[in-house]
Design a protein around this motif. Structure first.
Motif, mmCIF file in Angstrom:
data_model
loop_
_atom_site.group_PDB
_atom_site.id
_atom_site.type_symbol
_atom_site.label_atom_id
_atom_site.label_comp_id
_atom_site.label_asym_id
_atom_site.label_seq_id
_atom_site.Cartn_x
_atom_site.Cartn_y
_atom_site.Cartn_z
ATOM 1 N N GLY A 26 0.817 -1.210 0.000
ATOM 2 C CA GLY A 26 0.000 0.000 0.000
ATOM 3 C C GLY A 26 0.849 1.256 0.000
ATOM 4 O O GLY A 26 0.486 2.269 0.556
ATOM 5 N N ALA A 27 2.017 1.169 -0.583
ATOM 6 C CA ALA A 27 2.906 2.330 -0.644
ATOM 7 C C ALA A 27 2.184 3.460 -1.362
ATOM 8 O O ALA A 27 1.577 3.267 -2.403
ATOM 9 C CB ALA A 27 4.192 1.966 -1.389
ATOM 10 N N GLY A 28 2.235 4.623 -0.782
ATOM 11 C CA GLY A 28 1.576 5.784 -1.375
ATOM 12 C C GLY A 28 0.095 5.803 -1.064
ATOM 13 O O GLY A 28 -0.678 6.409 -1.784
ATOM 14 N N GLY A 29 -0.344 5.160 0.006
ATOM 15 C CA GLY A 29 -1.760 5.111 0.349
ATOM 16 C C GLY A 29 -2.331 6.472 0.665
ATOM 17 O O GLY A 29 -3.509 6.713 0.481
ATOM 18 N N GLY A 30 -1.509 7.406 1.156
ATOM 19 C CA GLY A 30 -1.979 8.743 1.472
ATOM 20 C C GLY A 30 -2.161 9.604 0.243
ATOM 21 O O GLY A 30 -2.733 10.672 0.297
ATOM 22 N N LYS A 31 -1.673 9.153 -0.896
ATOM 23 C CA LYS A 31 -1.754 9.933 -2.136
ATOM 24 C C LYS A 31 -3.195 10.088 -2.612
ATOM 25 O O LYS A 31 -3.547 11.097 -3.172
ATOM 26 C CB LYS A 31 -0.911 9.282 -3.244
ATOM 27 C CG LYS A 31 0.561 9.328 -2.989
ATOM 28 C CD LYS A 31 1.084 10.713 -3.180
ATOM 29 C CE LYS A 31 2.594 10.712 -3.037
ATOM 30 N NZ LYS A 31 3.137 12.022 -3.092
ATOM 31 N N ASP A 32 -4.019 9.053 -2.407
ATOM 32 C CA ASP A 32 -5.413 9.129 -2.854
ATOM 33 C C ASP A 32 -6.134 10.273 -2.158
ATOM 34 O O ASP A 32 -6.884 11.016 -2.780
ATOM 35 C CB ASP A 32 -6.142 7.814 -2.590
ATOM 36 C CG ASP A 32 -5.671 6.704 -3.522
ATOM 37 O OD1 ASP A 32 -5.135 7.034 -4.603
ATOM 38 O OD2 ASP A 32 -5.839 5.518 -3.170
ATOM 39 N N GLU A 34 -4.764 12.964 -0.863
ATOM 40 C CA GLU A 34 -4.204 14.215 -1.369
ATOM 41 C C GLU A 34 -4.747 14.517 -2.763
ATOM 42 O O GLU A 34 -5.051 15.665 -3.074
ATOM 43 C CB GLU A 34 -2.676 14.138 -1.407
ATOM 44 C CG GLU A 34 -2.031 14.129 -0.045
ATOM 45 C CD GLU A 34 -0.526 13.987 -0.127
ATOM 46 O OE1 GLU A 34 0.049 14.147 -1.240
ATOM 47 O OE2 GLU A 34 0.083 13.706 0.914
ATOM 48 N N ASP A 35 -4.881 13.469 -3.589
ATOM 49 C CA ASP A 35 -5.418 13.664 -4.935
ATOM 50 C C ASP A 35 -6.857 14.148 -4.884
ATOM 51 O O ASP A 35 -7.258 15.007 -5.659
ATOM 52 C CB ASP A 35 -5.321 12.371 -5.746
ATOM 53 C CG ASP A 35 -3.885 11.996 -6.099
ATOM 54 O OD1 ASP A 35 -3.005 12.877 -6.035
ATOM 55 O OD2 ASP A 35 -3.653 10.815 -6.439
ATOM 56 N N ASP A 36 -7.654 13.591 -3.963
ATOM 57 C CA ASP A 36 -9.044 14.017 -3.822
ATOM 58 C C ASP A 36 -9.125 15.471 -3.383
ATOM 59 O O ASP A 36 -9.927 16.245 -3.903
ATOM 60 C CB ASP A 36 -9.786 13.137 -2.812
ATOM 61 C CG ASP A 36 -10.023 11.721 -3.330
ATOM 62 O OD1 ASP A 36 -9.932 11.531 -4.564
ATOM 63 O OD2 ASP A 36 -10.302 10.836 -2.506
ATOM 64 N N GLU A 37 -8.290 15.855 -2.430
ATOM 65 C CA GLU A 37 -8.292 17.239 -1.950
ATOM 66 C C GLU A 37 -7.841 18.190 -3.052
ATOM 67 O O GLU A 37 -8.404 19.271 -3.215
ATOM 68 C CB GLU A 37 -7.397 17.366 -0.723
ATOM 69 C CG GLU A 37 -7.955 16.677 0.503
ATOM 70 C CD GLU A 37 -7.008 16.722 1.693
ATOM 71 O OE1 GLU A 37 -5.930 17.337 1.581
ATOM 72 O OE2 GLU A 37 -7.355 16.148 2.721
ATOM 73 N N THR A 38 -6.837 17.766 -3.809
ATOM 74 C CA THR A 38 -6.349 18.591 -4.910
ATOM 75 C C THR A 38 -7.430 18.751 -5.972
ATOM 76 O O THR A 38 -7.639 19.842 -6.492
ATOM 77 C CB THR A 38 -5.089 17.966 -5.531
ATOM 78 O OG1 THR A 38 -4.098 17.819 -4.513
ATOM 79 C CG2 THR A 38 -4.529 18.831 -6.646
ATOM 80 N N ALA A 39 -8.137 17.670 -6.267
ATOM 81 C CA ALA A 39 -9.208 17.738 -7.259
ATOM 82 C C ALA A 39 -10.325 18.668 -6.798
ATOM 83 O O ALA A 39 -10.862 19.445 -7.589
ATOM 84 C CB ALA A 39 -9.766 16.339 -7.526
ATOM 85 N N LYS A 40 -10.671 18.619 -5.514
ATOM 86 C CA LYS A 40 -11.701 19.515 -4.979
ATOM 87 C C LYS A 40 -11.265 20.962 -5.089
ATOM 88 O O LYS A 40 -12.045 21.840 -5.459
ATOM 89 C CB LYS A 40 -12.006 19.169 -3.525
ATOM 90 C CG LYS A 40 -12.789 17.887 -3.350
ATOM 91 C CD LYS A 40 -13.026 17.607 -1.879
ATOM 92 C CE LYS A 40 -13.688 16.272 -1.660
ATOM 93 N NZ LYS A 40 -13.874 15.958 -0.234
ATOM 94 N N MET A 41 -10.001 21.231 -4.738
ATOM 95 C CA MET A 41 -9.496 22.596 -4.794
ATOM 96 C C MET A 41 -9.483 23.097 -6.238
ATOM 97 O O MET A 41 -9.876 24.228 -6.516
ATOM 98 C CB MET A 41 -8.094 22.676 -4.201
ATOM 99 C CG MET A 41 -7.549 24.082 -4.176
ATOM 100 S SD MET A 41 -5.990 24.339 -3.315
ATOM 101 C CE MET A 41 -5.055 22.916 -3.658
#
Length: 100
Positions: A26-32, A34-41
């Motif tokens: 699950g390497a990079g599990g926190g990226k999802d 961050e990606d969701d927050e970036t997409a919202k912004m």
């Protein structure tokens, strides 16, 4: 303004997602998240940008002559005449609008 529009359009293009690690760690599990927050912004920013030029002139706005002059000095003059705002005379960093 145009640069901001171009930046938002580039960000809208789907990025290639990385495949999960083969070991299932699950390497990079926190990226999802961050990606969701970036997409919202990015969505919020793209909604805030005017894509059409409104057909409103200064003469169409009744009254508030002082406020209109302040806006012209803060926004329009530095864009039209950047050579006037060099050295110690710098453009305004912001303007506070309030009212009903």
């Amino acid at each position: 303004m145009e640069k901001l529009k171009e930046e938002v359009e580039q960000k809208k293009q789907p990025a290639k997602k990385k495949a999960p690690a083969a070991d299932g760690s699950g390497a990079g599990g926190g990226k999802d998240k961050e990606d969701d927050e970036t997409a919202k912004m990015q969505s919020t920013l793209s909604q805030a940008i005017l894509t059409e030029k409104p057909n409103v002139r200064w003469e169409d706005i009744a009254g508030l002559e002082g406020a209109k002059e302040a806006l012209k000095e803060a926004v329009i003059l530095p864009i039209k005449f950047p050579h006037l705002f060099t050295g110690q005379r710098t453009p305004w960093k912001g303007i506070l609008l309030y009212g009903v």
